[in-house]
Design an enzyme around this catalytic site. Structure first.
Site, PDB file in Angstrom:
ATOM      1  CE  LYS A  22      -1.726   1.668   4.028  1.00 30.14           C
ATOM      2  NZ  LYS A  22      -1.443   3.097   4.229  1.00 30.14           N
ATOM      3  CG  ASN A  23       2.470   2.667   3.507  1.00 29.84           C
ATOM      4  OD1 ASN A  23       1.303   2.991   3.312  1.00 29.84           O
ATOM      5  ND2 ASN A  23       2.964   2.471   4.722  1.00 29.84           N
ATOM      6  NE  ARG A  93       0.867  11.666   7.234  1.00 32.41           N
ATOM      7  CZ  ARG A  93       0.928  12.911   7.671  1.00 32.41           C
ATOM      8  NH1 ARG A  93      -0.178  13.602   7.856  1.00 32.41           N
ATOM      9  NH2 ARG A  93       2.081  13.476   7.948  1.00 32.41           N
ATOM     10  CB  CYS A 117      -4.016   5.962  11.357  1.00 28.00           C
ATOM     11  SG  CYS A 117      -4.739   4.572  10.514  1.00 28.00           S
ATOM     12  NE  ARG A 122       0.623   9.952  10.284  1.00 30.31           N
ATOM     13  CZ  ARG A 122       0.197   8.834   9.676  1.00 30.31           C
ATOM     14  NH1 ARG A 122      -1.005   8.404   9.857  1.00 30.31           N
ATOM     15  NH2 ARG A 122       1.019   8.168   8.893  1.00 30.31           N
ATOM     16  CB  ILE A 124       3.123  18.296   6.146  1.00 35.52           C
ATOM     17  CG1 ILE A 124       2.309  19.567   6.401  1.00 35.52           C
ATOM     18  CG2 ILE A 124       2.231  17.068   6.139  1.00 35.52           C
ATOM     19  CD1 ILE A 124       1.457  19.965   5.205  1.00 35.52           C
ATOM     20  CG  ASP A 305       3.050   1.342   9.585  1.00 33.97           C
ATOM     21  OD1 ASP A 305       2.813   2.231  10.416  1.00 33.97           O
ATOM     22  OD2 ASP A 305       3.022   1.541   8.356  1.00 33.97           O
ATOM     23  CB  ILE A 327       7.754   6.540  14.478  1.00 35.47           C
ATOM     24  CG1 ILE A 327       8.904   5.525  14.351  1.00 35.47           C
ATOM     25  CG2 ILE A 327       7.547   7.328  13.190  1.00 35.47           C
ATOM     26  CD1 ILE A 327      10.190   6.034  13.810  1.00 35.47           C
ATOM     27  NE  ARG A 397      -6.684   4.581   6.022  1.00 33.32           N
ATOM     28  CZ  ARG A 397      -5.671   5.099   6.694  1.00 33.32           C
ATOM     29  NH1 ARG A 397      -5.782   5.333   7.961  1.00 33.32           N
ATOM     30  NH2 ARG A 397      -4.550   5.393   6.088  1.00 33.32           N
TER      31      ARG A 397
HETATM   32  C1  UD1 Z   1       4.472   6.708   6.446  1.00 32.34           C
HETATM   33  C2  UD1 Z   1       3.517   5.551   6.306  1.00 32.34           C
HETATM   34  C3  UD1 Z   1       3.085   5.051   7.673  1.00 32.34           C
HETATM   35  C4  UD1 Z   1       4.290   4.743   8.542  1.00 32.34           C
HETATM   36  C5  UD1 Z   1       5.261   5.918   8.563  1.00 32.34           C
HETATM   37  C6  UD1 Z   1       6.566   5.593   9.282  1.00 32.34           C
HETATM   38  C7  UD1 Z   1       2.369   6.026   4.229  1.00 32.34           C
HETATM   39  C8  UD1 Z   1       1.115   6.472   3.569  1.00 32.34           C
HETATM   40  N1  UD1 Z   1       2.359   6.014   5.557  1.00 32.34           N
HETATM   41  O1  UD1 Z   1       3.764   7.754   7.073  1.00 32.34           O
HETATM   42  O2  UD1 Z   1       2.311   3.879   7.475  1.00 32.34           O
HETATM   43  O3  UD1 Z   1       3.847   4.504   9.855  1.00 32.34           O
HETATM   44  O4  UD1 Z   1       5.585   6.294   7.219  1.00 32.34           O
HETATM   45  O5  UD1 Z   1       7.175   4.499   8.700  1.00 32.34           O
HETATM   46  O6  UD1 Z   1       3.344   5.676   3.602  1.00 32.34           O
HETATM   47  N2  UD1 Z   1       7.394  14.225  10.609  1.00 32.34           N
HETATM   48  C9  UD1 Z   1       7.632  15.555  10.874  1.00 32.34           C
HETATM   49  N3  UD1 Z   1       7.539  16.441   9.830  1.00 32.34           N
HETATM   50  C10 UD1 Z   1       7.224  16.050   8.559  1.00 32.34           C
HETATM   51  C11 UD1 Z   1       7.004  14.684   8.309  1.00 32.34           C
HETATM   52  C12 UD1 Z   1       7.097  13.784   9.363  1.00 32.34           C
HETATM   53  O7  UD1 Z   1       7.915  15.953  12.005  1.00 32.34           O
HETATM   54  O8  UD1 Z   1       7.155  16.902   7.664  1.00 32.34           O
HETATM   55  C13 UD1 Z   1       7.497  13.246  11.716  1.00 32.34           C
HETATM   56  C14 UD1 Z   1       6.157  12.557  11.988  1.00 32.34           C
HETATM   57  O9  UD1 Z   1       5.364  13.323  12.871  1.00 32.34           O
HETATM   58  C15 UD1 Z   1       6.625  11.242  12.593  1.00 32.34           C
HETATM   59  C16 UD1 Z   1       7.930  10.943  11.840  1.00 32.34           C
HETATM   60  O10 UD1 Z   1       8.354  12.193  11.308  1.00 32.34           O
HETATM   61  O11 UD1 Z   1       6.924  11.420  13.945  1.00 32.34           O
HETATM   62  C17 UD1 Z   1       7.794   9.945  10.718  1.00 32.34           C
HETATM   63  O12 UD1 Z   1       6.782  10.348   9.813  1.00 32.34           O
HETATM   64  P1  UD1 Z   1       6.789   9.928   8.282  1.00 32.34           P
HETATM   65  O13 UD1 Z   1       7.910   8.981   8.007  1.00 32.34           O
HETATM   66  O14 UD1 Z   1       6.693  11.167   7.457  1.00 32.34           O
HETATM   67  O15 UD1 Z   1       5.437   9.131   8.180  1.00 32.34           O
HETATM   68  P2  UD1 Z   1       4.347   9.219   7.073  1.00 32.34           P
HETATM   69  O16 UD1 Z   1       4.981   9.481   5.736  1.00 32.34           O
HETATM   70  O17 UD1 Z   1       3.245  10.100   7.532  1.00 32.34           O
END
Ligand code: UD1
Length: 430
Positions: A22-23, A93, A117, A122, A124, A305, A327, A397
């Site tokens: 999925k990811n 997401r 979720c 989360r 950006i 995950d 995380i 999902r």
């Molecule tokens: C993706 C996966 C999710 C998985 C996660 C970590 C998808 C759709 N989802 O989520 O299933 O649990 O990777 O392997 O692929 N962070 C920041 N700023 C940012 C981005 C992230 O502070 O701009 C922080 C987040 O709050 C979190 C950590 O970095 O604490 C990791 O997040 P990230 O790797 O970006 O996860 P996702 O891409 O949301």
């Protein structure tokens, strides 16, 4: 409301075919917009998140043609808008991925902020930092992330934290930016590598994916491609831990064993036997599970995950285990539900102290999110008696045909939508 009714106590035994990741699928579907030519994608999982994204892409004029349940053809040659208005996309997401792709190709995008979720903050900010470094203006207004650039130029970007989403988004935009982009402290997850391979198959010039430093030399144009998505490491890991929890004997097929190393290492530590072949992994669990400590980390560390799934196993182990979530800060919401089934877990901050119990007992529980929902189902499969799991839409999902795959392994599980169907199931299974 759809629910699962489960009678636990049967070991899961047999083989299960693992679907596409999925990811990996989500960014690949978005990245297909980077070319006007046709893209053929195979091994796509048929799950809620991919379907929502495809629908949103169709909404801005991407031609989407399904040629089979797991194969889809996309052509973005006639996109009519860079503004995504699809309401559903907010629920996932991966809503942030069209931003990276549209910005790269059209130098402009307006996309609803992502949902997904509720497992913690989360942010950006790293996505935004990356887009800005490439020359884009970014504002957040009325629930949309709006980006625009006169010109996109390569840049040296140091990510402040390891982010899968930000690494992927920057790769997509930088693929068509002028000059060289270097992402330092990049995420190394298999789906990051899969997206890089997909982009390279379209003519991009990306090196280093799978390491901390990714180098992207921008090209002026990308072309069509045919691509097969990698197997889903988390779906595989979930079935492997389901074997451990139910004292079963399960072979997951169509997997890449390398992607599962942190998962198999923990399964062996807790006393399971593992047999590995080219694209299969067999897990046999015959004794009481042993304790271990685990901390979630970016790849190649133990995946966040898989945290609920290992916790469900450790709550049945002999002795005390410690699970540290590094995380996401809100990823222990399943603990209350597991407690209803007899688990003894104390959460303090980002740590769960788990005192193993002998058995779970069936209960009425709710899936708090995707992975925790799947983990609770595995607990119910191990429990004495019946369980009813609510909110299974979260599980859908990311898991295709979850209950059918479990039934194929001998699980007594049924998808139901009312009390009458629950009673019917109970009469049938006795
Ligand atoms: C993706 C996966 C999710 C998985 C996660 C970590 C998808 C759709 N989802 O989520 O299933 O649990 O990777 O392997 O692929 N962070 C920041 N700023 C940012 C981005 C992230 O502070 O701009 C922080 C987040 O709050 C979190 C950590 O970095 O604490 C990791 O997040 P990230 O790797 O970006 O996860 P996702 O891409 O949301």
């Amino acid at each position: 409301m759809e629910q699962y009714v489960i009678k636990g106590g049967n070991p899961l035994v047999g083989e299960v075919e693992i679907g596409g990741s999925k990811n990996a699928a989500l960014p690949i579907l978005a990245a297909a917009m980077l070319t006007d030519e046709t893209v053929y994608i195979d091994n796509m999982p048929d799950v809620f998140d991919t379907n929502v994204l495809l629908h949103a892409l169709e909404g801005i004029g991407v031609m989407v043609k399904r040629t089979g349940r797991h194969s889809v053809i996309l052509n973005a040659g006639n996109i009519n808008s860079v503004i995504i208005t699809d309401e559903n996309i907010k629920k996932i997401r991966a809503a942030y991925y069209p931003t990276g792709a549209l910005l790269g190709k059209y130098h402009e995008a307006q996309v609803p902020l992502p949902g997904g979720c509720d497992i913690g903050c989360r942010a950006i900010d790293q996505h935004i930092k990356g887009f800005k470094a490439l020359g884009a203006e970014v504002v957040i207004e009325h629930g949309l992330i709006k980006t625009k650039a006169e010109r996109l130029a390569g840049s040296h970007i140091y990510m402040d934290c390891v982010s899968v989403g930000a690494t992927i988004n920057v790769m997509m935009t930088a693929a068509l930016a002028e000059g060289l982009t270097i992402i330092e402290n990049a995420a190394k997850e298999p789906h990051v590598v899969d997206l890089a391979n997909f982009l390279n198959s379209m003519g991009a010039n990306i090196k280093g994916a799978g390491t901390d430093v990714i180098r992207i030399k921008g090209v002026t144009k990308l072309h069509g491609t045919e691509y097969t998505i990698i197997p889903d490491q988390i779906e595989a890991g979930t079935f492997m831990f389901a074997a451990a929890v139910t004292k079963g004997d399960v072979t997951v097929k169509n997997v890449i064993p390398k992607h599962l190393e942190s998962i198999t290492a923990k399964l062996m530590e807790i006393g399971c036997e593992i047999e590995e072949s080219d694209d299969c992994m067999r897990v046999v669990s015959s004794k009481r599970l042993k304790t271990t400590h685990v901390k979630t980390l970016p790849y190649p560390g133990f995946p966040t995950d898989m945290q609920p799934q290992i916790a469900v196993a450790l709550a049945l182990a002999q002795g005390t285990s410690i699970v540290t979530e590094s995380i996401f800060e809100n990823r222990f919401k399943y603990v209350d539900e597991l407690t209803r089934m007899g688990a003894n877990i104390k959460v303090e901050g980002n740590t769960a102290v788990i005192a193993g119990v002998n058995r779970y007992t069936g209960a009425s529980i709710s899936a708090p999110d995707l992975r925790a929902g799947a983990a609770l189902v595995t607990a119910a499969l191990a429990a004495d008696g019946y369980s009813v799991v609510d909110d299974i839409r979260f599980i859908e999902r990311g898991y295709e045909d979850f209950e059918q795959k479990l039934q194929g392994l001998g699980a007594q599980i049924e998808r139901v939508s009312n009390e009458k169907e629950i009673q019917k199931f109970k009469l049938q299974v006795g």
